[in-house]
Design a protein around this motif. Sequence first.
Motif, PDB file in Angstrom:
ATOM      1  N   ILE A 189      13.567  10.989  -2.255  1.00  0.00           N
ATOM      2  CA  ILE A 189      12.924  10.785  -3.548  1.00  0.00           C
ATOM      3  C   ILE A 189      11.725  11.729  -3.697  1.00  0.00           C
ATOM      4  O   ILE A 189      11.480  12.280  -4.776  1.00  0.00           O
ATOM      5  N   GLY A 220       3.263  10.280  -9.113  1.00  0.00           N
ATOM      6  CA  GLY A 220       4.233  10.317  -8.026  1.00  0.00           C
ATOM      7  C   GLY A 220       3.618   9.932  -6.694  1.00  0.00           C
ATOM      8  O   GLY A 220       4.218   9.195  -5.911  1.00  0.00           O
ATOM      9  N   ILE A 251       1.051   8.028  -6.139  1.00  0.00           N
ATOM     10  CA  ILE A 251       0.774   6.587  -6.092  1.00  0.00           C
ATOM     11  C   ILE A 251       2.084   5.814  -5.931  1.00  0.00           C
ATOM     12  O   ILE A 251       2.145   4.790  -5.255  1.00  0.00           O
ATOM     13  N   ASP A 252       3.140   6.353  -6.527  1.00  0.00           N
ATOM     14  CA  ASP A 252       4.422   5.651  -6.511  1.00  0.00           C
ATOM     15  C   ASP A 252       5.091   5.698  -5.142  1.00  0.00           C
ATOM     16  O   ASP A 252       5.825   4.794  -4.767  1.00  0.00           O
ATOM     17  N   ILE A 271       5.010   2.744  -2.790  1.00  0.00           N
ATOM     18  CA  ILE A 271       5.716   1.602  -3.383  1.00  0.00           C
ATOM     19  C   ILE A 271       7.220   1.795  -3.237  1.00  0.00           C
ATOM     20  O   ILE A 271       7.964   0.868  -2.906  1.00  0.00           O
ATOM     21  N   ILE A 272       7.669   3.034  -3.473  1.00  0.00           N
ATOM     22  CA  ILE A 272       9.097   3.319  -3.322  1.00  0.00           C
ATOM     23  C   ILE A 272       9.532   3.056  -1.884  1.00  0.00           C
ATOM     24  O   ILE A 272      10.524   2.363  -1.630  1.00  0.00           O
ATOM     25  N   SER A 278       9.665  -0.650  -1.225  1.00  0.00           N
ATOM     26  CA  SER A 278      10.763  -1.369  -1.874  1.00  0.00           C
ATOM     27  C   SER A 278      12.092  -1.028  -1.225  1.00  0.00           C
ATOM     28  O   SER A 278      12.961  -1.893  -1.070  1.00  0.00           O
ATOM     29  N   VAL A 279      12.262   0.247  -0.829  1.00  0.00           N
ATOM     30  CA  VAL A 279      13.517   0.612  -0.167  1.00  0.00           C
ATOM     31  C   VAL A 279      13.627  -0.102   1.169  1.00  0.00           C
ATOM     32  O   VAL A 279      14.704  -0.547   1.565  1.00  0.00           O
ATOM     33  N   TRP A 331      12.388  -3.046   1.997  1.00  0.00           N
ATOM     34  CA  TRP A 331      12.786  -4.423   1.703  1.00  0.00           C
ATOM     35  C   TRP A 331      14.263  -4.515   1.373  1.00  0.00           C
ATOM     36  O   TRP A 331      14.970  -5.399   1.827  1.00  0.00           O
ATOM     37  N   MET A 368      10.781   7.726 -10.313  1.00  0.00           N
ATOM     38  CA  MET A 368       9.545   6.943 -10.271  1.00  0.00           C
ATOM     39  C   MET A 368       9.799   5.450 -10.411  1.00  0.00           C
ATOM     40  O   MET A 368       9.032   4.635  -9.921  1.00  0.00           O
ATOM     41  N   PRO A 402      11.586   1.528  -7.592  1.00  0.00           N
ATOM     42  CA  PRO A 402      11.228   0.152  -7.212  1.00  0.00           C
ATOM     43  C   PRO A 402      11.602  -0.870  -8.278  1.00  0.00           C
ATOM     44  O   PRO A 402      12.119  -1.945  -7.942  1.00  0.00           O
ATOM     45  N   ILE A 455      15.432  -1.369  -8.160  1.00  0.00           N
ATOM     46  CA  ILE A 455      15.863  -2.156  -6.998  1.00  0.00           C
ATOM     47  C   ILE A 455      15.532  -3.627  -7.211  1.00  0.00           C
ATOM     48  O   ILE A 455      16.393  -4.509  -7.063  1.00  0.00           O
ATOM     49  N   PHE A 480       1.032   0.330 -12.515  1.00  0.00           N
ATOM     50  CA  PHE A 480       1.383   1.462 -13.367  1.00  0.00           C
ATOM     51  C   PHE A 480       0.925   1.303 -14.804  1.00  0.00           C
ATOM     52  O   PHE A 480       0.770   2.301 -15.500  1.00  0.00           O
TER      53      PHE A 480
END
Lengths: 162, 244, 224, 225
Positions: free
Chosen positions: B125, B158, B160-161, B164-165, B168-169, B171, D173, D176, D179, D211
């Motif tokens: 990503i 991006g 900051i994200d 989180i990405i 979440s992946v 989890w 972006m 999350p 998902i 966000f």
Amino acid sequence: MTGLYIRWGIFVLLAIILSMLVVRHYEAQLATVSPSDLILSPSTGSFRVQGMVKSGTLKGDVEQGAVQFELVDDAAAIRVQYHGPPPENLRELKTVVMIGTWDATARVFRAHEIALVSNYGFVASAYLLTFIPIGVFLFSMSRKVVVLMQAIKDSKLYEPEG
Amino acid sequence: MIHRIIKQIQRYKGWVGAGAAVCLLTGTYLGLIASPPDYYQGEVVRIMYVHVPLAHTALLAYTVVFAGSIWYLWKRDRLIDNMCHAAAGLGFLFTGLALITGSIWAKPTWNTWWTWDPRLVSFAILFLILAGYLMLRTFLTEDPDRESRYAAVLAIVGFIDLPIIHFSVEWWRTLHQPLSISTRGVSISGELLLPLTIMSIGFHLLFAYMLMVRTQLLYLDELLQAKKGRLLTQMHLSRSQTSP
Amino acid sequence: MIALSIVQLSKTYGHYRVLDQLSLDIPSRHCFALFGPNGAGKTTLMRILATLTRPSSGQFRIWGYDGVTEKARVRQLVMYLAHGTHLYDDLNAIENLRFCLALRGIIPSDSQIKRALDRVQIGPFGHMQTRYFSAGMKKRLGLAKAILARPKVLLLDEPYTSLDERGIAIMNAFIQETIQREGAVLMTTHDREHTRQVANHMGILHSGVLRTFPPHELSTYVVY
Amino acid sequence: MSFIKAIRWMVWKDLITEMRSRETLVSMLFFALIVILVFSFSFSMDHQAARELLAGIIWVAFAFTGIIGLGKSFLAELHNDCLEYLQMSPAPKGAIYLGKMTANFLFMLLAEVVLFPLFIIFFNLDVVEEIWILLVVFLLATEGLAAVGTLFSALTVQIRAREVMLPVLLLPMVIPVMIAAVESTRGALNGEPFALYSQWFHLLGVFDLIFTVVSYWLFELILDT
């Protein structure tokens, strides 16, 4: 521009020397003989044989490090006697590389070491795929910087930005 | 002030490049010849010496883009913006190479080219985000100030994200099936650590060197465009001159 | 009282310089007309003063408020009528006025709106969607917006284009009114005849450099 | 209070415009309908397989529908340079962002509310008990999509190839959100106990919060100089 080419020439030269060293280093390890080659033209001294452990021939005590089995390829089979450290991953139907000497009179390969079947192709491709793109990218960038410098100097209205 | 610092750094650019070359050549020698194969992984562990530093450098590159973007939005310095652009390009290259070498490493170790491991997915990503960043910059060239501003905003979102990405992946994976293969790093013994450290230093120096070269390249490119524009304007004006 | 003061304003796009160290003062009760060839940087200057573009260096003040650091105040005072009409095609004329003024914090009454529309002579079309308006009518609607907003500084980018004779008369009357209201007007134009009637300061912008001249030299000075 | 008023006027303007033109909603709905049909042709949907795949299909359809709506959102402002007016008006840029985001959120939610019954009919779903949970999922996930999407819509609207750039930038972006939305929808559709997938609600909540705030701050840099 000449300076750039000289610097890169030196670097490429060093890289070539290094890669030749690497190739020489691995050549000895890479060369293996198959059982049928061994029967056709027996070699002397310590060398490496690669083949598959034939099913149902593995005898001896694996824990103690003293085993006998038959190593086969498509055409031929040889007998192998192994004395050495307890082999970790010696099983039937597994491809192995045995290091040892050929006893021509007894027609037995006396092995003292088991090497892993190596995956040098993966290692080599990983290194090449890393360094070649980076090298090409960096070279083209450095070259373009020199070209741009020249282009800016050539334009009549050049004045440095404060 | 920053220009003076950068000018000072540029003076030592050659040394950084030379240092990178020395480190990489020694590291490759140590990694391919001097160091022993790993007990479990065998010879393929040697891929680690390029893969891990590449991944670290890619993350460093994105951090540079993020920090530089904030700095640019604060100071509006063209040079900082060029640095962000350069770092993003390099980050793209390094992320791509890290993915490729990781894939090559995965094949002999886990007998698969790709696995949906959180780290791999996050890196993929990151690769996409950097690609988007570079695409945005190539599609938005009419107004350089706006290009830099938008790109900086994208980089900040991006960055900051990304955690989180990753989270979440992670989890998502643990929920679905416990990973059949452990993708955690190999336990690194001392013999493997030396080439890894040297390669790591080498790649970071290489990144610094490439960043300098590329920043300079983008800066000069902009300068040349401006010069051409000024020449055109002067021609245009000399044809329609005011007469007092 | 200086309504609009520009000090050493420069704008570069990337490294390309559009405005070069431009300085200008416009006192209140003055209308400044800006001439210049295409591509001289007139619109860029206007956009900077309307806080649409950030200047690369230098500063400008509008009624004492800094144009970069006190944008919110400046935006309350300035109105910019640009080439674009700033109208939503799906809204009718009255809704357009209401929305645009609401964003400026002004809620006009129905009678005020009616009077403004009548003044720019599009009163009957108040409930028509602006997509059916002609270019001149759109320009008049923009003028109605300015009439209701009563800005202290009016920026006009080529105000006379696509207006007919009566429209130009209305425009000039509004400029006069703004001047009388202690306001200031800055306009870019190529129309000397109509500009002469209202402008009492003039200048020509050329490759980012501004030169001012008295109005009576207009016909002799400006050739480009 | 002018802040709240500016938000209200922005939403009012978007809703009136949409009521007159019906451009965004109609294109969103028809696009989504086609997506549903294509999916049901692509996978032979017997009852059991549908259950497993459906949550994913629903959210893919919703995400792409949302992108259609988001892409149109700032395109309308580009006509007649209205974006320029928004920029130079004294209204706070954060208010403009929140107004736009609310309008986008409403459009997307409306599309979802219209589409979801179609899914129920086409795929024979039984969701009477979980309908409230699903509604909360829709609300939270749509908010997340709208929060990032509005920012990116403003970001991409003035560049070339904007139709491509919006999904290219937005979809990585919002992974999350996707998902979490898919997992919790799957949980609800399969009738699993709420505790099993409640963690995804936290993720959605955190994402929305972060966000919305980040986009709120950054939007000024997109619209302003």
